[in-house]
Enzyme design. Structure first.
Site, PDB file in Angstrom:
ATOM      1  N   LYS A   1      56.500 -51.240  11.489  1.00 29.97           N
ATOM      2  CA  LYS A   1      55.198 -51.055  12.127  1.00 29.97           C
ATOM      3  C   LYS A   1      54.506 -49.864  11.456  1.00 29.97           C
ATOM      4  O   LYS A   1      55.159 -48.857  11.147  1.00 29.97           O
ATOM      5  CB  LYS A   1      55.394 -50.790  13.623  1.00 29.97           C
ATOM      6  CG  LYS A   1      54.095 -50.681  14.415  1.00 29.97           C
ATOM      7  CD  LYS A   1      54.358 -50.518  15.921  1.00 29.97           C
ATOM      8  CE  LYS A   1      53.049 -50.407  16.716  1.00 29.97           C
ATOM      9  NZ  LYS A   1      53.278 -50.283  18.171  1.00 29.97           N
TER      10      LYS A   1
ATOM     11  N   SER B   1      50.796 -53.377  21.463  1.00 34.23           N
ATOM     12  CA  SER B   1      50.210 -52.967  20.202  1.00 34.23           C
ATOM     13  C   SER B   1      50.981 -53.448  18.972  1.00 34.23           C
ATOM     14  O   SER B   1      50.402 -53.527  17.885  1.00 34.23           O
ATOM     15  CB  SER B   1      50.109 -51.445  20.164  1.00 34.23           C
ATOM     16  OG  SER B   1      51.391 -50.858  20.127  1.00 34.23           O
TER      17      SER B   1
ATOM     18  N   SER C   1      54.343 -52.404  24.491  1.00 34.22           N
ATOM     19  CA  SER C   1      53.887 -52.759  23.139  1.00 34.22           C
ATOM     20  C   SER C   1      54.917 -53.460  22.257  1.00 34.22           C
ATOM     21  O   SER C   1      54.564 -53.960  21.190  1.00 34.22           O
ATOM     22  CB  SER C   1      53.390 -51.506  22.413  1.00 34.22           C
ATOM     23  OG  SER C   1      52.124 -51.152  22.884  1.00 34.22           O
TER      24      SER C   1
END
Lengths: 484, 95, 483
Positions: free
Chosen positions: C76, C151, C175
């Site tokens: 990420k 997210s 997330s």
């Protein structure tokens, strides 16, 4: 109207740790800009703080030294504001749970009176970097080497009533932190700084007046001047029907006055909240006891010892016990010379004068305590006179060397050989017919004073090296013989 | 709870955010509705409850006082928007 | 090759069926060919990946391979990677090449993993749909008109679209779990303090936690073996022993007690989702588990408390983005205030600015007790709810999200509606507990996630429960059309 000043001080003492309070970067002073600012200090995204154990220990030492409550639980909070020398956009500090709670120190004034000043709290926080305004046209340069250096902020109660008391208080705190070895106390380098909160009120009134805060004053003398100036300014303002504005002021040492720091002081809203990257610091009695048992001698105890062991006066003991380095220096000289009073006179006299003139700290003194002690031994055994000693000391300061080496090399050994002195005295008397006649004509009780002239001539002839006691005796003997 | 334009302007200033004039009504509305949401908390009496800053109620660990970081200025400043002579640069600050 | 799980790829490498360079090249080619549909990567680190793969193959040839050697993963774009752009999907960090590695990145490097690239996300991890990314939204591989969740939406989309066998995510309010549910993959948010936060760009420090996003529970266990552990650089990292998370996967579930909180099955829950979750629970009962109702009475307070704690911490955490030392700086600032305000005003997107403002307001003078302190008190109530419930059961189950993946743009105009998507996930972050989402069914062709919640540091139990479910069912094997 009679006015009374109300003064409270905030002292920032940089703690003498090797590394920063929350990072492993060095705290050494004077490095090239930003060479001691690591990723954590620059607040790079994702970096996190880890607390330095030495900073905690230092704060606890201070708390114990001022007989304060130690926070068994203390918490770091974030004080949020934007400034270029504050990389994270917040300063990590302690608002709600400081490490040191209420304590006190006793101060002694020049007239011998003492007073107790309360310490409200002392808390740990990180120092900011430095803004350099004169490096570039139109730009400010930011050096973050200092960012993250551990600070102990020591907040006094508004117990102080004059500039002199303020200085006595600051000196006392300075003496404590340097004696503890938790701060080098170097005011010129900014390791020990002071913010002064000053207000005035009609004497007898309970309520406080509006206060101003004068920031970052970095010498004892400036503290006294800045406070005196600020008190006067406030009295003038009020007596002219004006009012004091609550504001931050800056002391200008060149003009010896304070001035307002920001024209439009905006109301600060620091949005304090507990730092979620750091956890509460919990300490127990064992932790505190270990530190307590290991505390070095504090100034008050040392002063008492200096009076008892060395027979020093109250004043001399206070001056010499105040700072640890000075106290250590004095003790070494006293031991080496085996004459504490002589040592005290020289340390407080000639040595202090030279340090002041050269703006040098005692730890950097070119004349070591052993060198000075060695020289005092030569005064005591009559190898040199006190006057010649000053010459020896000058040479020592500028060129180094032991007293014996200097005495030998410069031929400063005192002449104590009576035969040699008698010869010189005879020559002086032979060349001074007029003064000899005056001596003879004088009343016997006034003759003593008149010896001075002859004394001077003998010293001049021997380059100051003749033993003054011996010269005195021989002169008197020979002149009095002429009078018979 | 309704915020007004001046609240939003004050908050934006505290947070150092430049907001376009025409966006202020939108922000005012959004922030007001978020505050309505969070104000549901006020219905609960929490007077006897110790605030929880950390899920484990853990305590701070201490780091040995050792210098572990060496000078890395060149690399760290290579990503700076403006740096010269080893200093980060910002528009002149007047004190 | 790209349809294999991490575990299968590991044995393929070990057996010499293919090399890490071949495997890595396969994924790089797929990303090049397919990712324009999903926008799941912000940066593809081709050269870097091939160099790591080559080194991994050499290590294997030299007999120095370990479990993870040569396995490709995606990071990420919130984890700092030395020498590689780390943007947090923000214009603010569009030019930011991190000068150091996050601890998680160091650990993958030390394990011999290959990094394919950095995945898309909501800007600064603030969002539930990936639509706040400066690089445009990532898209759900099950329906590219729909959001992948957020997210960690790019990581979820990449794994679901087989553009990476596994990826890292971070979870502040759901997330990892919410995008895992929406994209039909497996996601694990570990206990707070289990995975180091050093080098993981902070959103809300007391809630953020990194974790794995994978196809299966077994893969998640392999990932967590690499990621978990104490880090002396993170004061909130916990000194708790790290077990081998793959060791207990095959424990039978007979005697397991599952708690179903009544608050997680409200009236307005989508009936399709409720049904899929109930079916999953029946599957566990068939394996010998027993089910009981539990209660988490303060569930409704989780979102209000979260939307104080998270923005308050974020408002302070994001103050460092000031245009001075790194990141975006506005053109020709006239003075310092202009530098700050325009750099931040132009560098942050609207959702980030909204949250900074909410947090700034909540912390401002006179409001601290009513907001931040109150929210921290409610956190304790919420934690106590879970402690009480977990005294009565081994794991808690419920839906991960109230709805399946929604359409792009559907909720962007109403932040509060967007926040409500996190209703079942947020409480866990406030309590610091571990939770997983695994695929447990579908509705109208979209995946449904089952959330499994366990006690502190009980990741091994969660992985065991999830793995047993995946042995008995094949929801995790479903592949979006066209892949």
């Amino acid at each position: 109207m009679e006015w009374e000043a109300v003064i409270g001080l905030e002292i920032h003492a940089q703690l003498s740790t090797n590394s920063k309070i929350f990072s492993g970067a060095s705290t050494a002073f004077g490095a090239e800009p930003n060479t001691q600012a690591c990723a954590v200090d620059l607040a790079l995204p994702g970096t996190l703080p880890v607390f330095n154990e030495e900073a905690l220990r230092s704060a606890v030492k201070f708390g114990l030294a001022i007989d304060a409550e130690i926070g068994r639980k203390s918490v770091f909070d974030r004080k949020n504001y934007f400034y270029p020398d504050l990389p994270k956009g917040y300063q990590t500090s302690q608002l709600f749970y400081p490490i040191v709670g209420v304590g006190h120190v006793d101060i002694t004034m020049d007239d011998g009176t003492t007073k107790r000043v309360g310490v409200t709290r002392a808390h740990l926080e990180e120092d900011a970097g430095k803004s350099l305004h004169d490096e570039f046209p139109g730009m400010t340069g930011i050096d973050l080497n200092r960012a993250g250096t551990p600070l102990l902020e020591i907040v006094s109660e508004p117990d102080i009533r004059s500039a002199k008391e303020a200085v006595a208080y600051v000196r006392k705190i300075h003496a404590i932190v340097t004696s503890l070895g938790i701060c080098d106390g170097n005011m010129a380098e900014g390791s020990f700084r002071c913010d002064c909160n000053v207000s005035i009120r009609p004497k007898g009134q309970e309520e406080f007046g509006t206060r101003t805060e004068t920031k970052n004053i970095n010498s004892f003398r400036f503290i006294e001047r800045a406070i005196e100036g600020e008190i006067e300014r406030q009295i003038d303002l009020l007596e002219d029907g004006g009012r004091v504005v609550q504001e931050t002021r800056l002391y200008d040492a060149n003009k010896n006055e304070t001035r307002s720091m920001r024209s439009k002081e905006e109301a600060n809203d620091y949005r304090y909240f507990p730092c979620p990257d750091l956890l509460p610091i919990i300490i127990d009695d064992d932790y505190i006891d270990v530190i307590r048992n290991d505390l070095p001698e504090l100034p008050d105890a040392r002063k008492a010892r200096f009076m008892d062991d060395y027979g020093l006066s109250d004043y001399d003991a206070m001056v010499l016990s105040g700072e640890r380095n000075l106290a250590q220096y004095f003790e070494t000289v006293a031991k080496a010379s085996d004459d504490a009073k002589l040592a005290a006179n020289w340390v407080m006299g000639e040595l202090s004068k030279m340090l002041n003139q050269n703006d040098t700290e005692i730890v950097n003194s070119p004349v070591s305590a052993d060198q000075l002690g060695g020289m005092l031994v030569r005064i005591k055994d009559d190898t040199i006179s006190g006057k010649i000693a000053k010459q020896v000391f000058e040479v020592m300061w500028h060129e180094g060397g032991t007293a014996d080496q200097i005495i030998e090399a410069k031929g400063l050994k005192q002449v104590t050989d009576t035969g040699a002195i008698e010869g010189i005295v005879d020559e002086v008397i032979a060349k001074a017919d007029k003064q000899v006649e005056q001596y003879k004509a004088a009343e016997p009780e006034k003759r003593g004073k008149m010896l001075g002239f002859f004394m001077g001539q003998v010293m001049k002839a021997t380059g100051g090296k003749a033993n003054p006691g011996a010269v005195n005796g021989i002169l008197k003997k020979k002149l009095d013989a002429l009078c018979d | 709870m309704a915020l007004d334009r001046s609240d939003v302007e004050k908050i934006a200033h505290l947070a150092r955010l430049q907001i376009d004039e025409q966006e202020i009504p939108q922000y005012t509305e959004n922030l007001s509705s978020i505050l309505d949401l969070v104000n549901q908390m006020q219905a609960v009496d929490t007077s006897d409850i110790e605030p929880m800053a950390n899920s484990h109620d853990a305590v701070q660990r201490l780091r040995a006082d050792e210098v572990t970081e060496q000078n890395n200025r060149e690399k760290l400043q290579s990503i700076a928007p403006a740096a010269e002579a080893g200093l980060f640069q910002v528009p002149k600050v007047i004190e | 090759m790209f349809d294999k799980t991490l575990a299968e790829l590991a044995s393929g490498l070990e057996n010499g069926d293919f090399s890490s360079v071949e495997l890595t090249q396969t994924y790089l080619d797929r990303i090049k060919a397919e990712d324009s549909k999903y926008n799941s990567y912000i940066t593809v680190t081709e050269e870097h990946a091939l160099a790591q793969a080559k080194a991994a193959d050499e290590a294997r040839a030299a007999g120095n391979a370990s479990a993870f050697t040569g396995l490709p993963i995606a990071q990420k774009d919130i984890f700092c990677t030395d020498g590689v752009k780390t943007s947090c999907a923000s214009k603010m960090l569009d030019n930011f090449v991190a000068p150091y590695n996050a601890t998680v990145v160091d650990k993958f490097n030390a394990a011999g993993a290959v990094m394919l690239g950095k995945t898309n996300m909501d800007e600064f991890a603030m969002g539930s749909s990936n639509e706040s990314s400066f690089y445009g939204p990532s898209r759900n591989p099950w329906d590219t008109d729909r959001v992948p969740g957020g997210s960690s939406g790019g990581s979820a989309a990449a794994v679901a679209a087989r553009l990476a066998p596994a990826a890292t995510g971070t979870d502040t309010g759901g997330s990892i779990r919410q995008p895992a549910a929406l994209c039909g993959i497996t996601g694990l948010k570990p206990t707070y303090g289990r995975v180091s936060r050093f080098g993981m760009i902070a959103f809300a420090s007391s809630l953020d936690q990194g974790g794995p996003m994978t196809r299966t529970a077994e893969d998640a266990a392999m990932m967590l073996n690499v990621m978990a552990g104490f880090d002396h650089r993170d004061s909130t990292s916990m000194q708790v022993e790290v077990p081998d998370y793959t060791a207990d996967l095959n424990q039978p579930l007979k005697g397991l007690t599952i708690g179903l909180p009544k608050e997680y099955f409200p009236q307005d829950l989508s009936p399709a989702i409720a049904m899929q979750v109930q079916n999953a629970v029946k599957e566990f009962e068939a394996m010998g588990a027993t089910v009981k109702e539990v209660s988490l009475p303060n569930t409704a307070l989780a979102i209000p408390a979260y939307y104080i704690v998270a923005p308050a911490e974020a408002s302070s955490n994001l103050s460092r983005f000031d245009g001075v030392r790194y990141g975006y700086r506005c053109e020709s600032p006239v003075d310092l205030e202009d530098l700050y305000k325009r750099s931040r005003g132009e560098g942050f997107g609207p959702e980030v600015q909204r949250r900074i403002m909410v947090g700034t307001y909540a912390l401002s003078e006179g409001f601290y007790d009513a907001y931040y302190k109150k929210a921290q008190q409610i956190r304790r109530l919420i934690k106590q709810d879970f402690v009480n419930a977990l005294n009565e059961c081994d794991v808690i189950m419920g839906p991960t999200t109230p709805h399946p993946a929604f359409k792009l743009g559907e909720k962007t105009s109403d932040p509060v509606a967007m926040y409500m998507e996190d209703i079942f996930t947020i409480a866990l972050n406030l309590a610091g507990l571990p939770g997983m989402s695994i695929p447990c069914g579908q509705t109208e062709g979209l995946p449904v996630g089952l959330q499994i919640i366990g006690d502190y540091f009980a990741e091994q139990k969660l992985l065991n429960v999830a793995h047993q479910f995946q042995l008995a069912t094949d929801w995790h094997k479903q592949t979006p059309d066209g892949i």
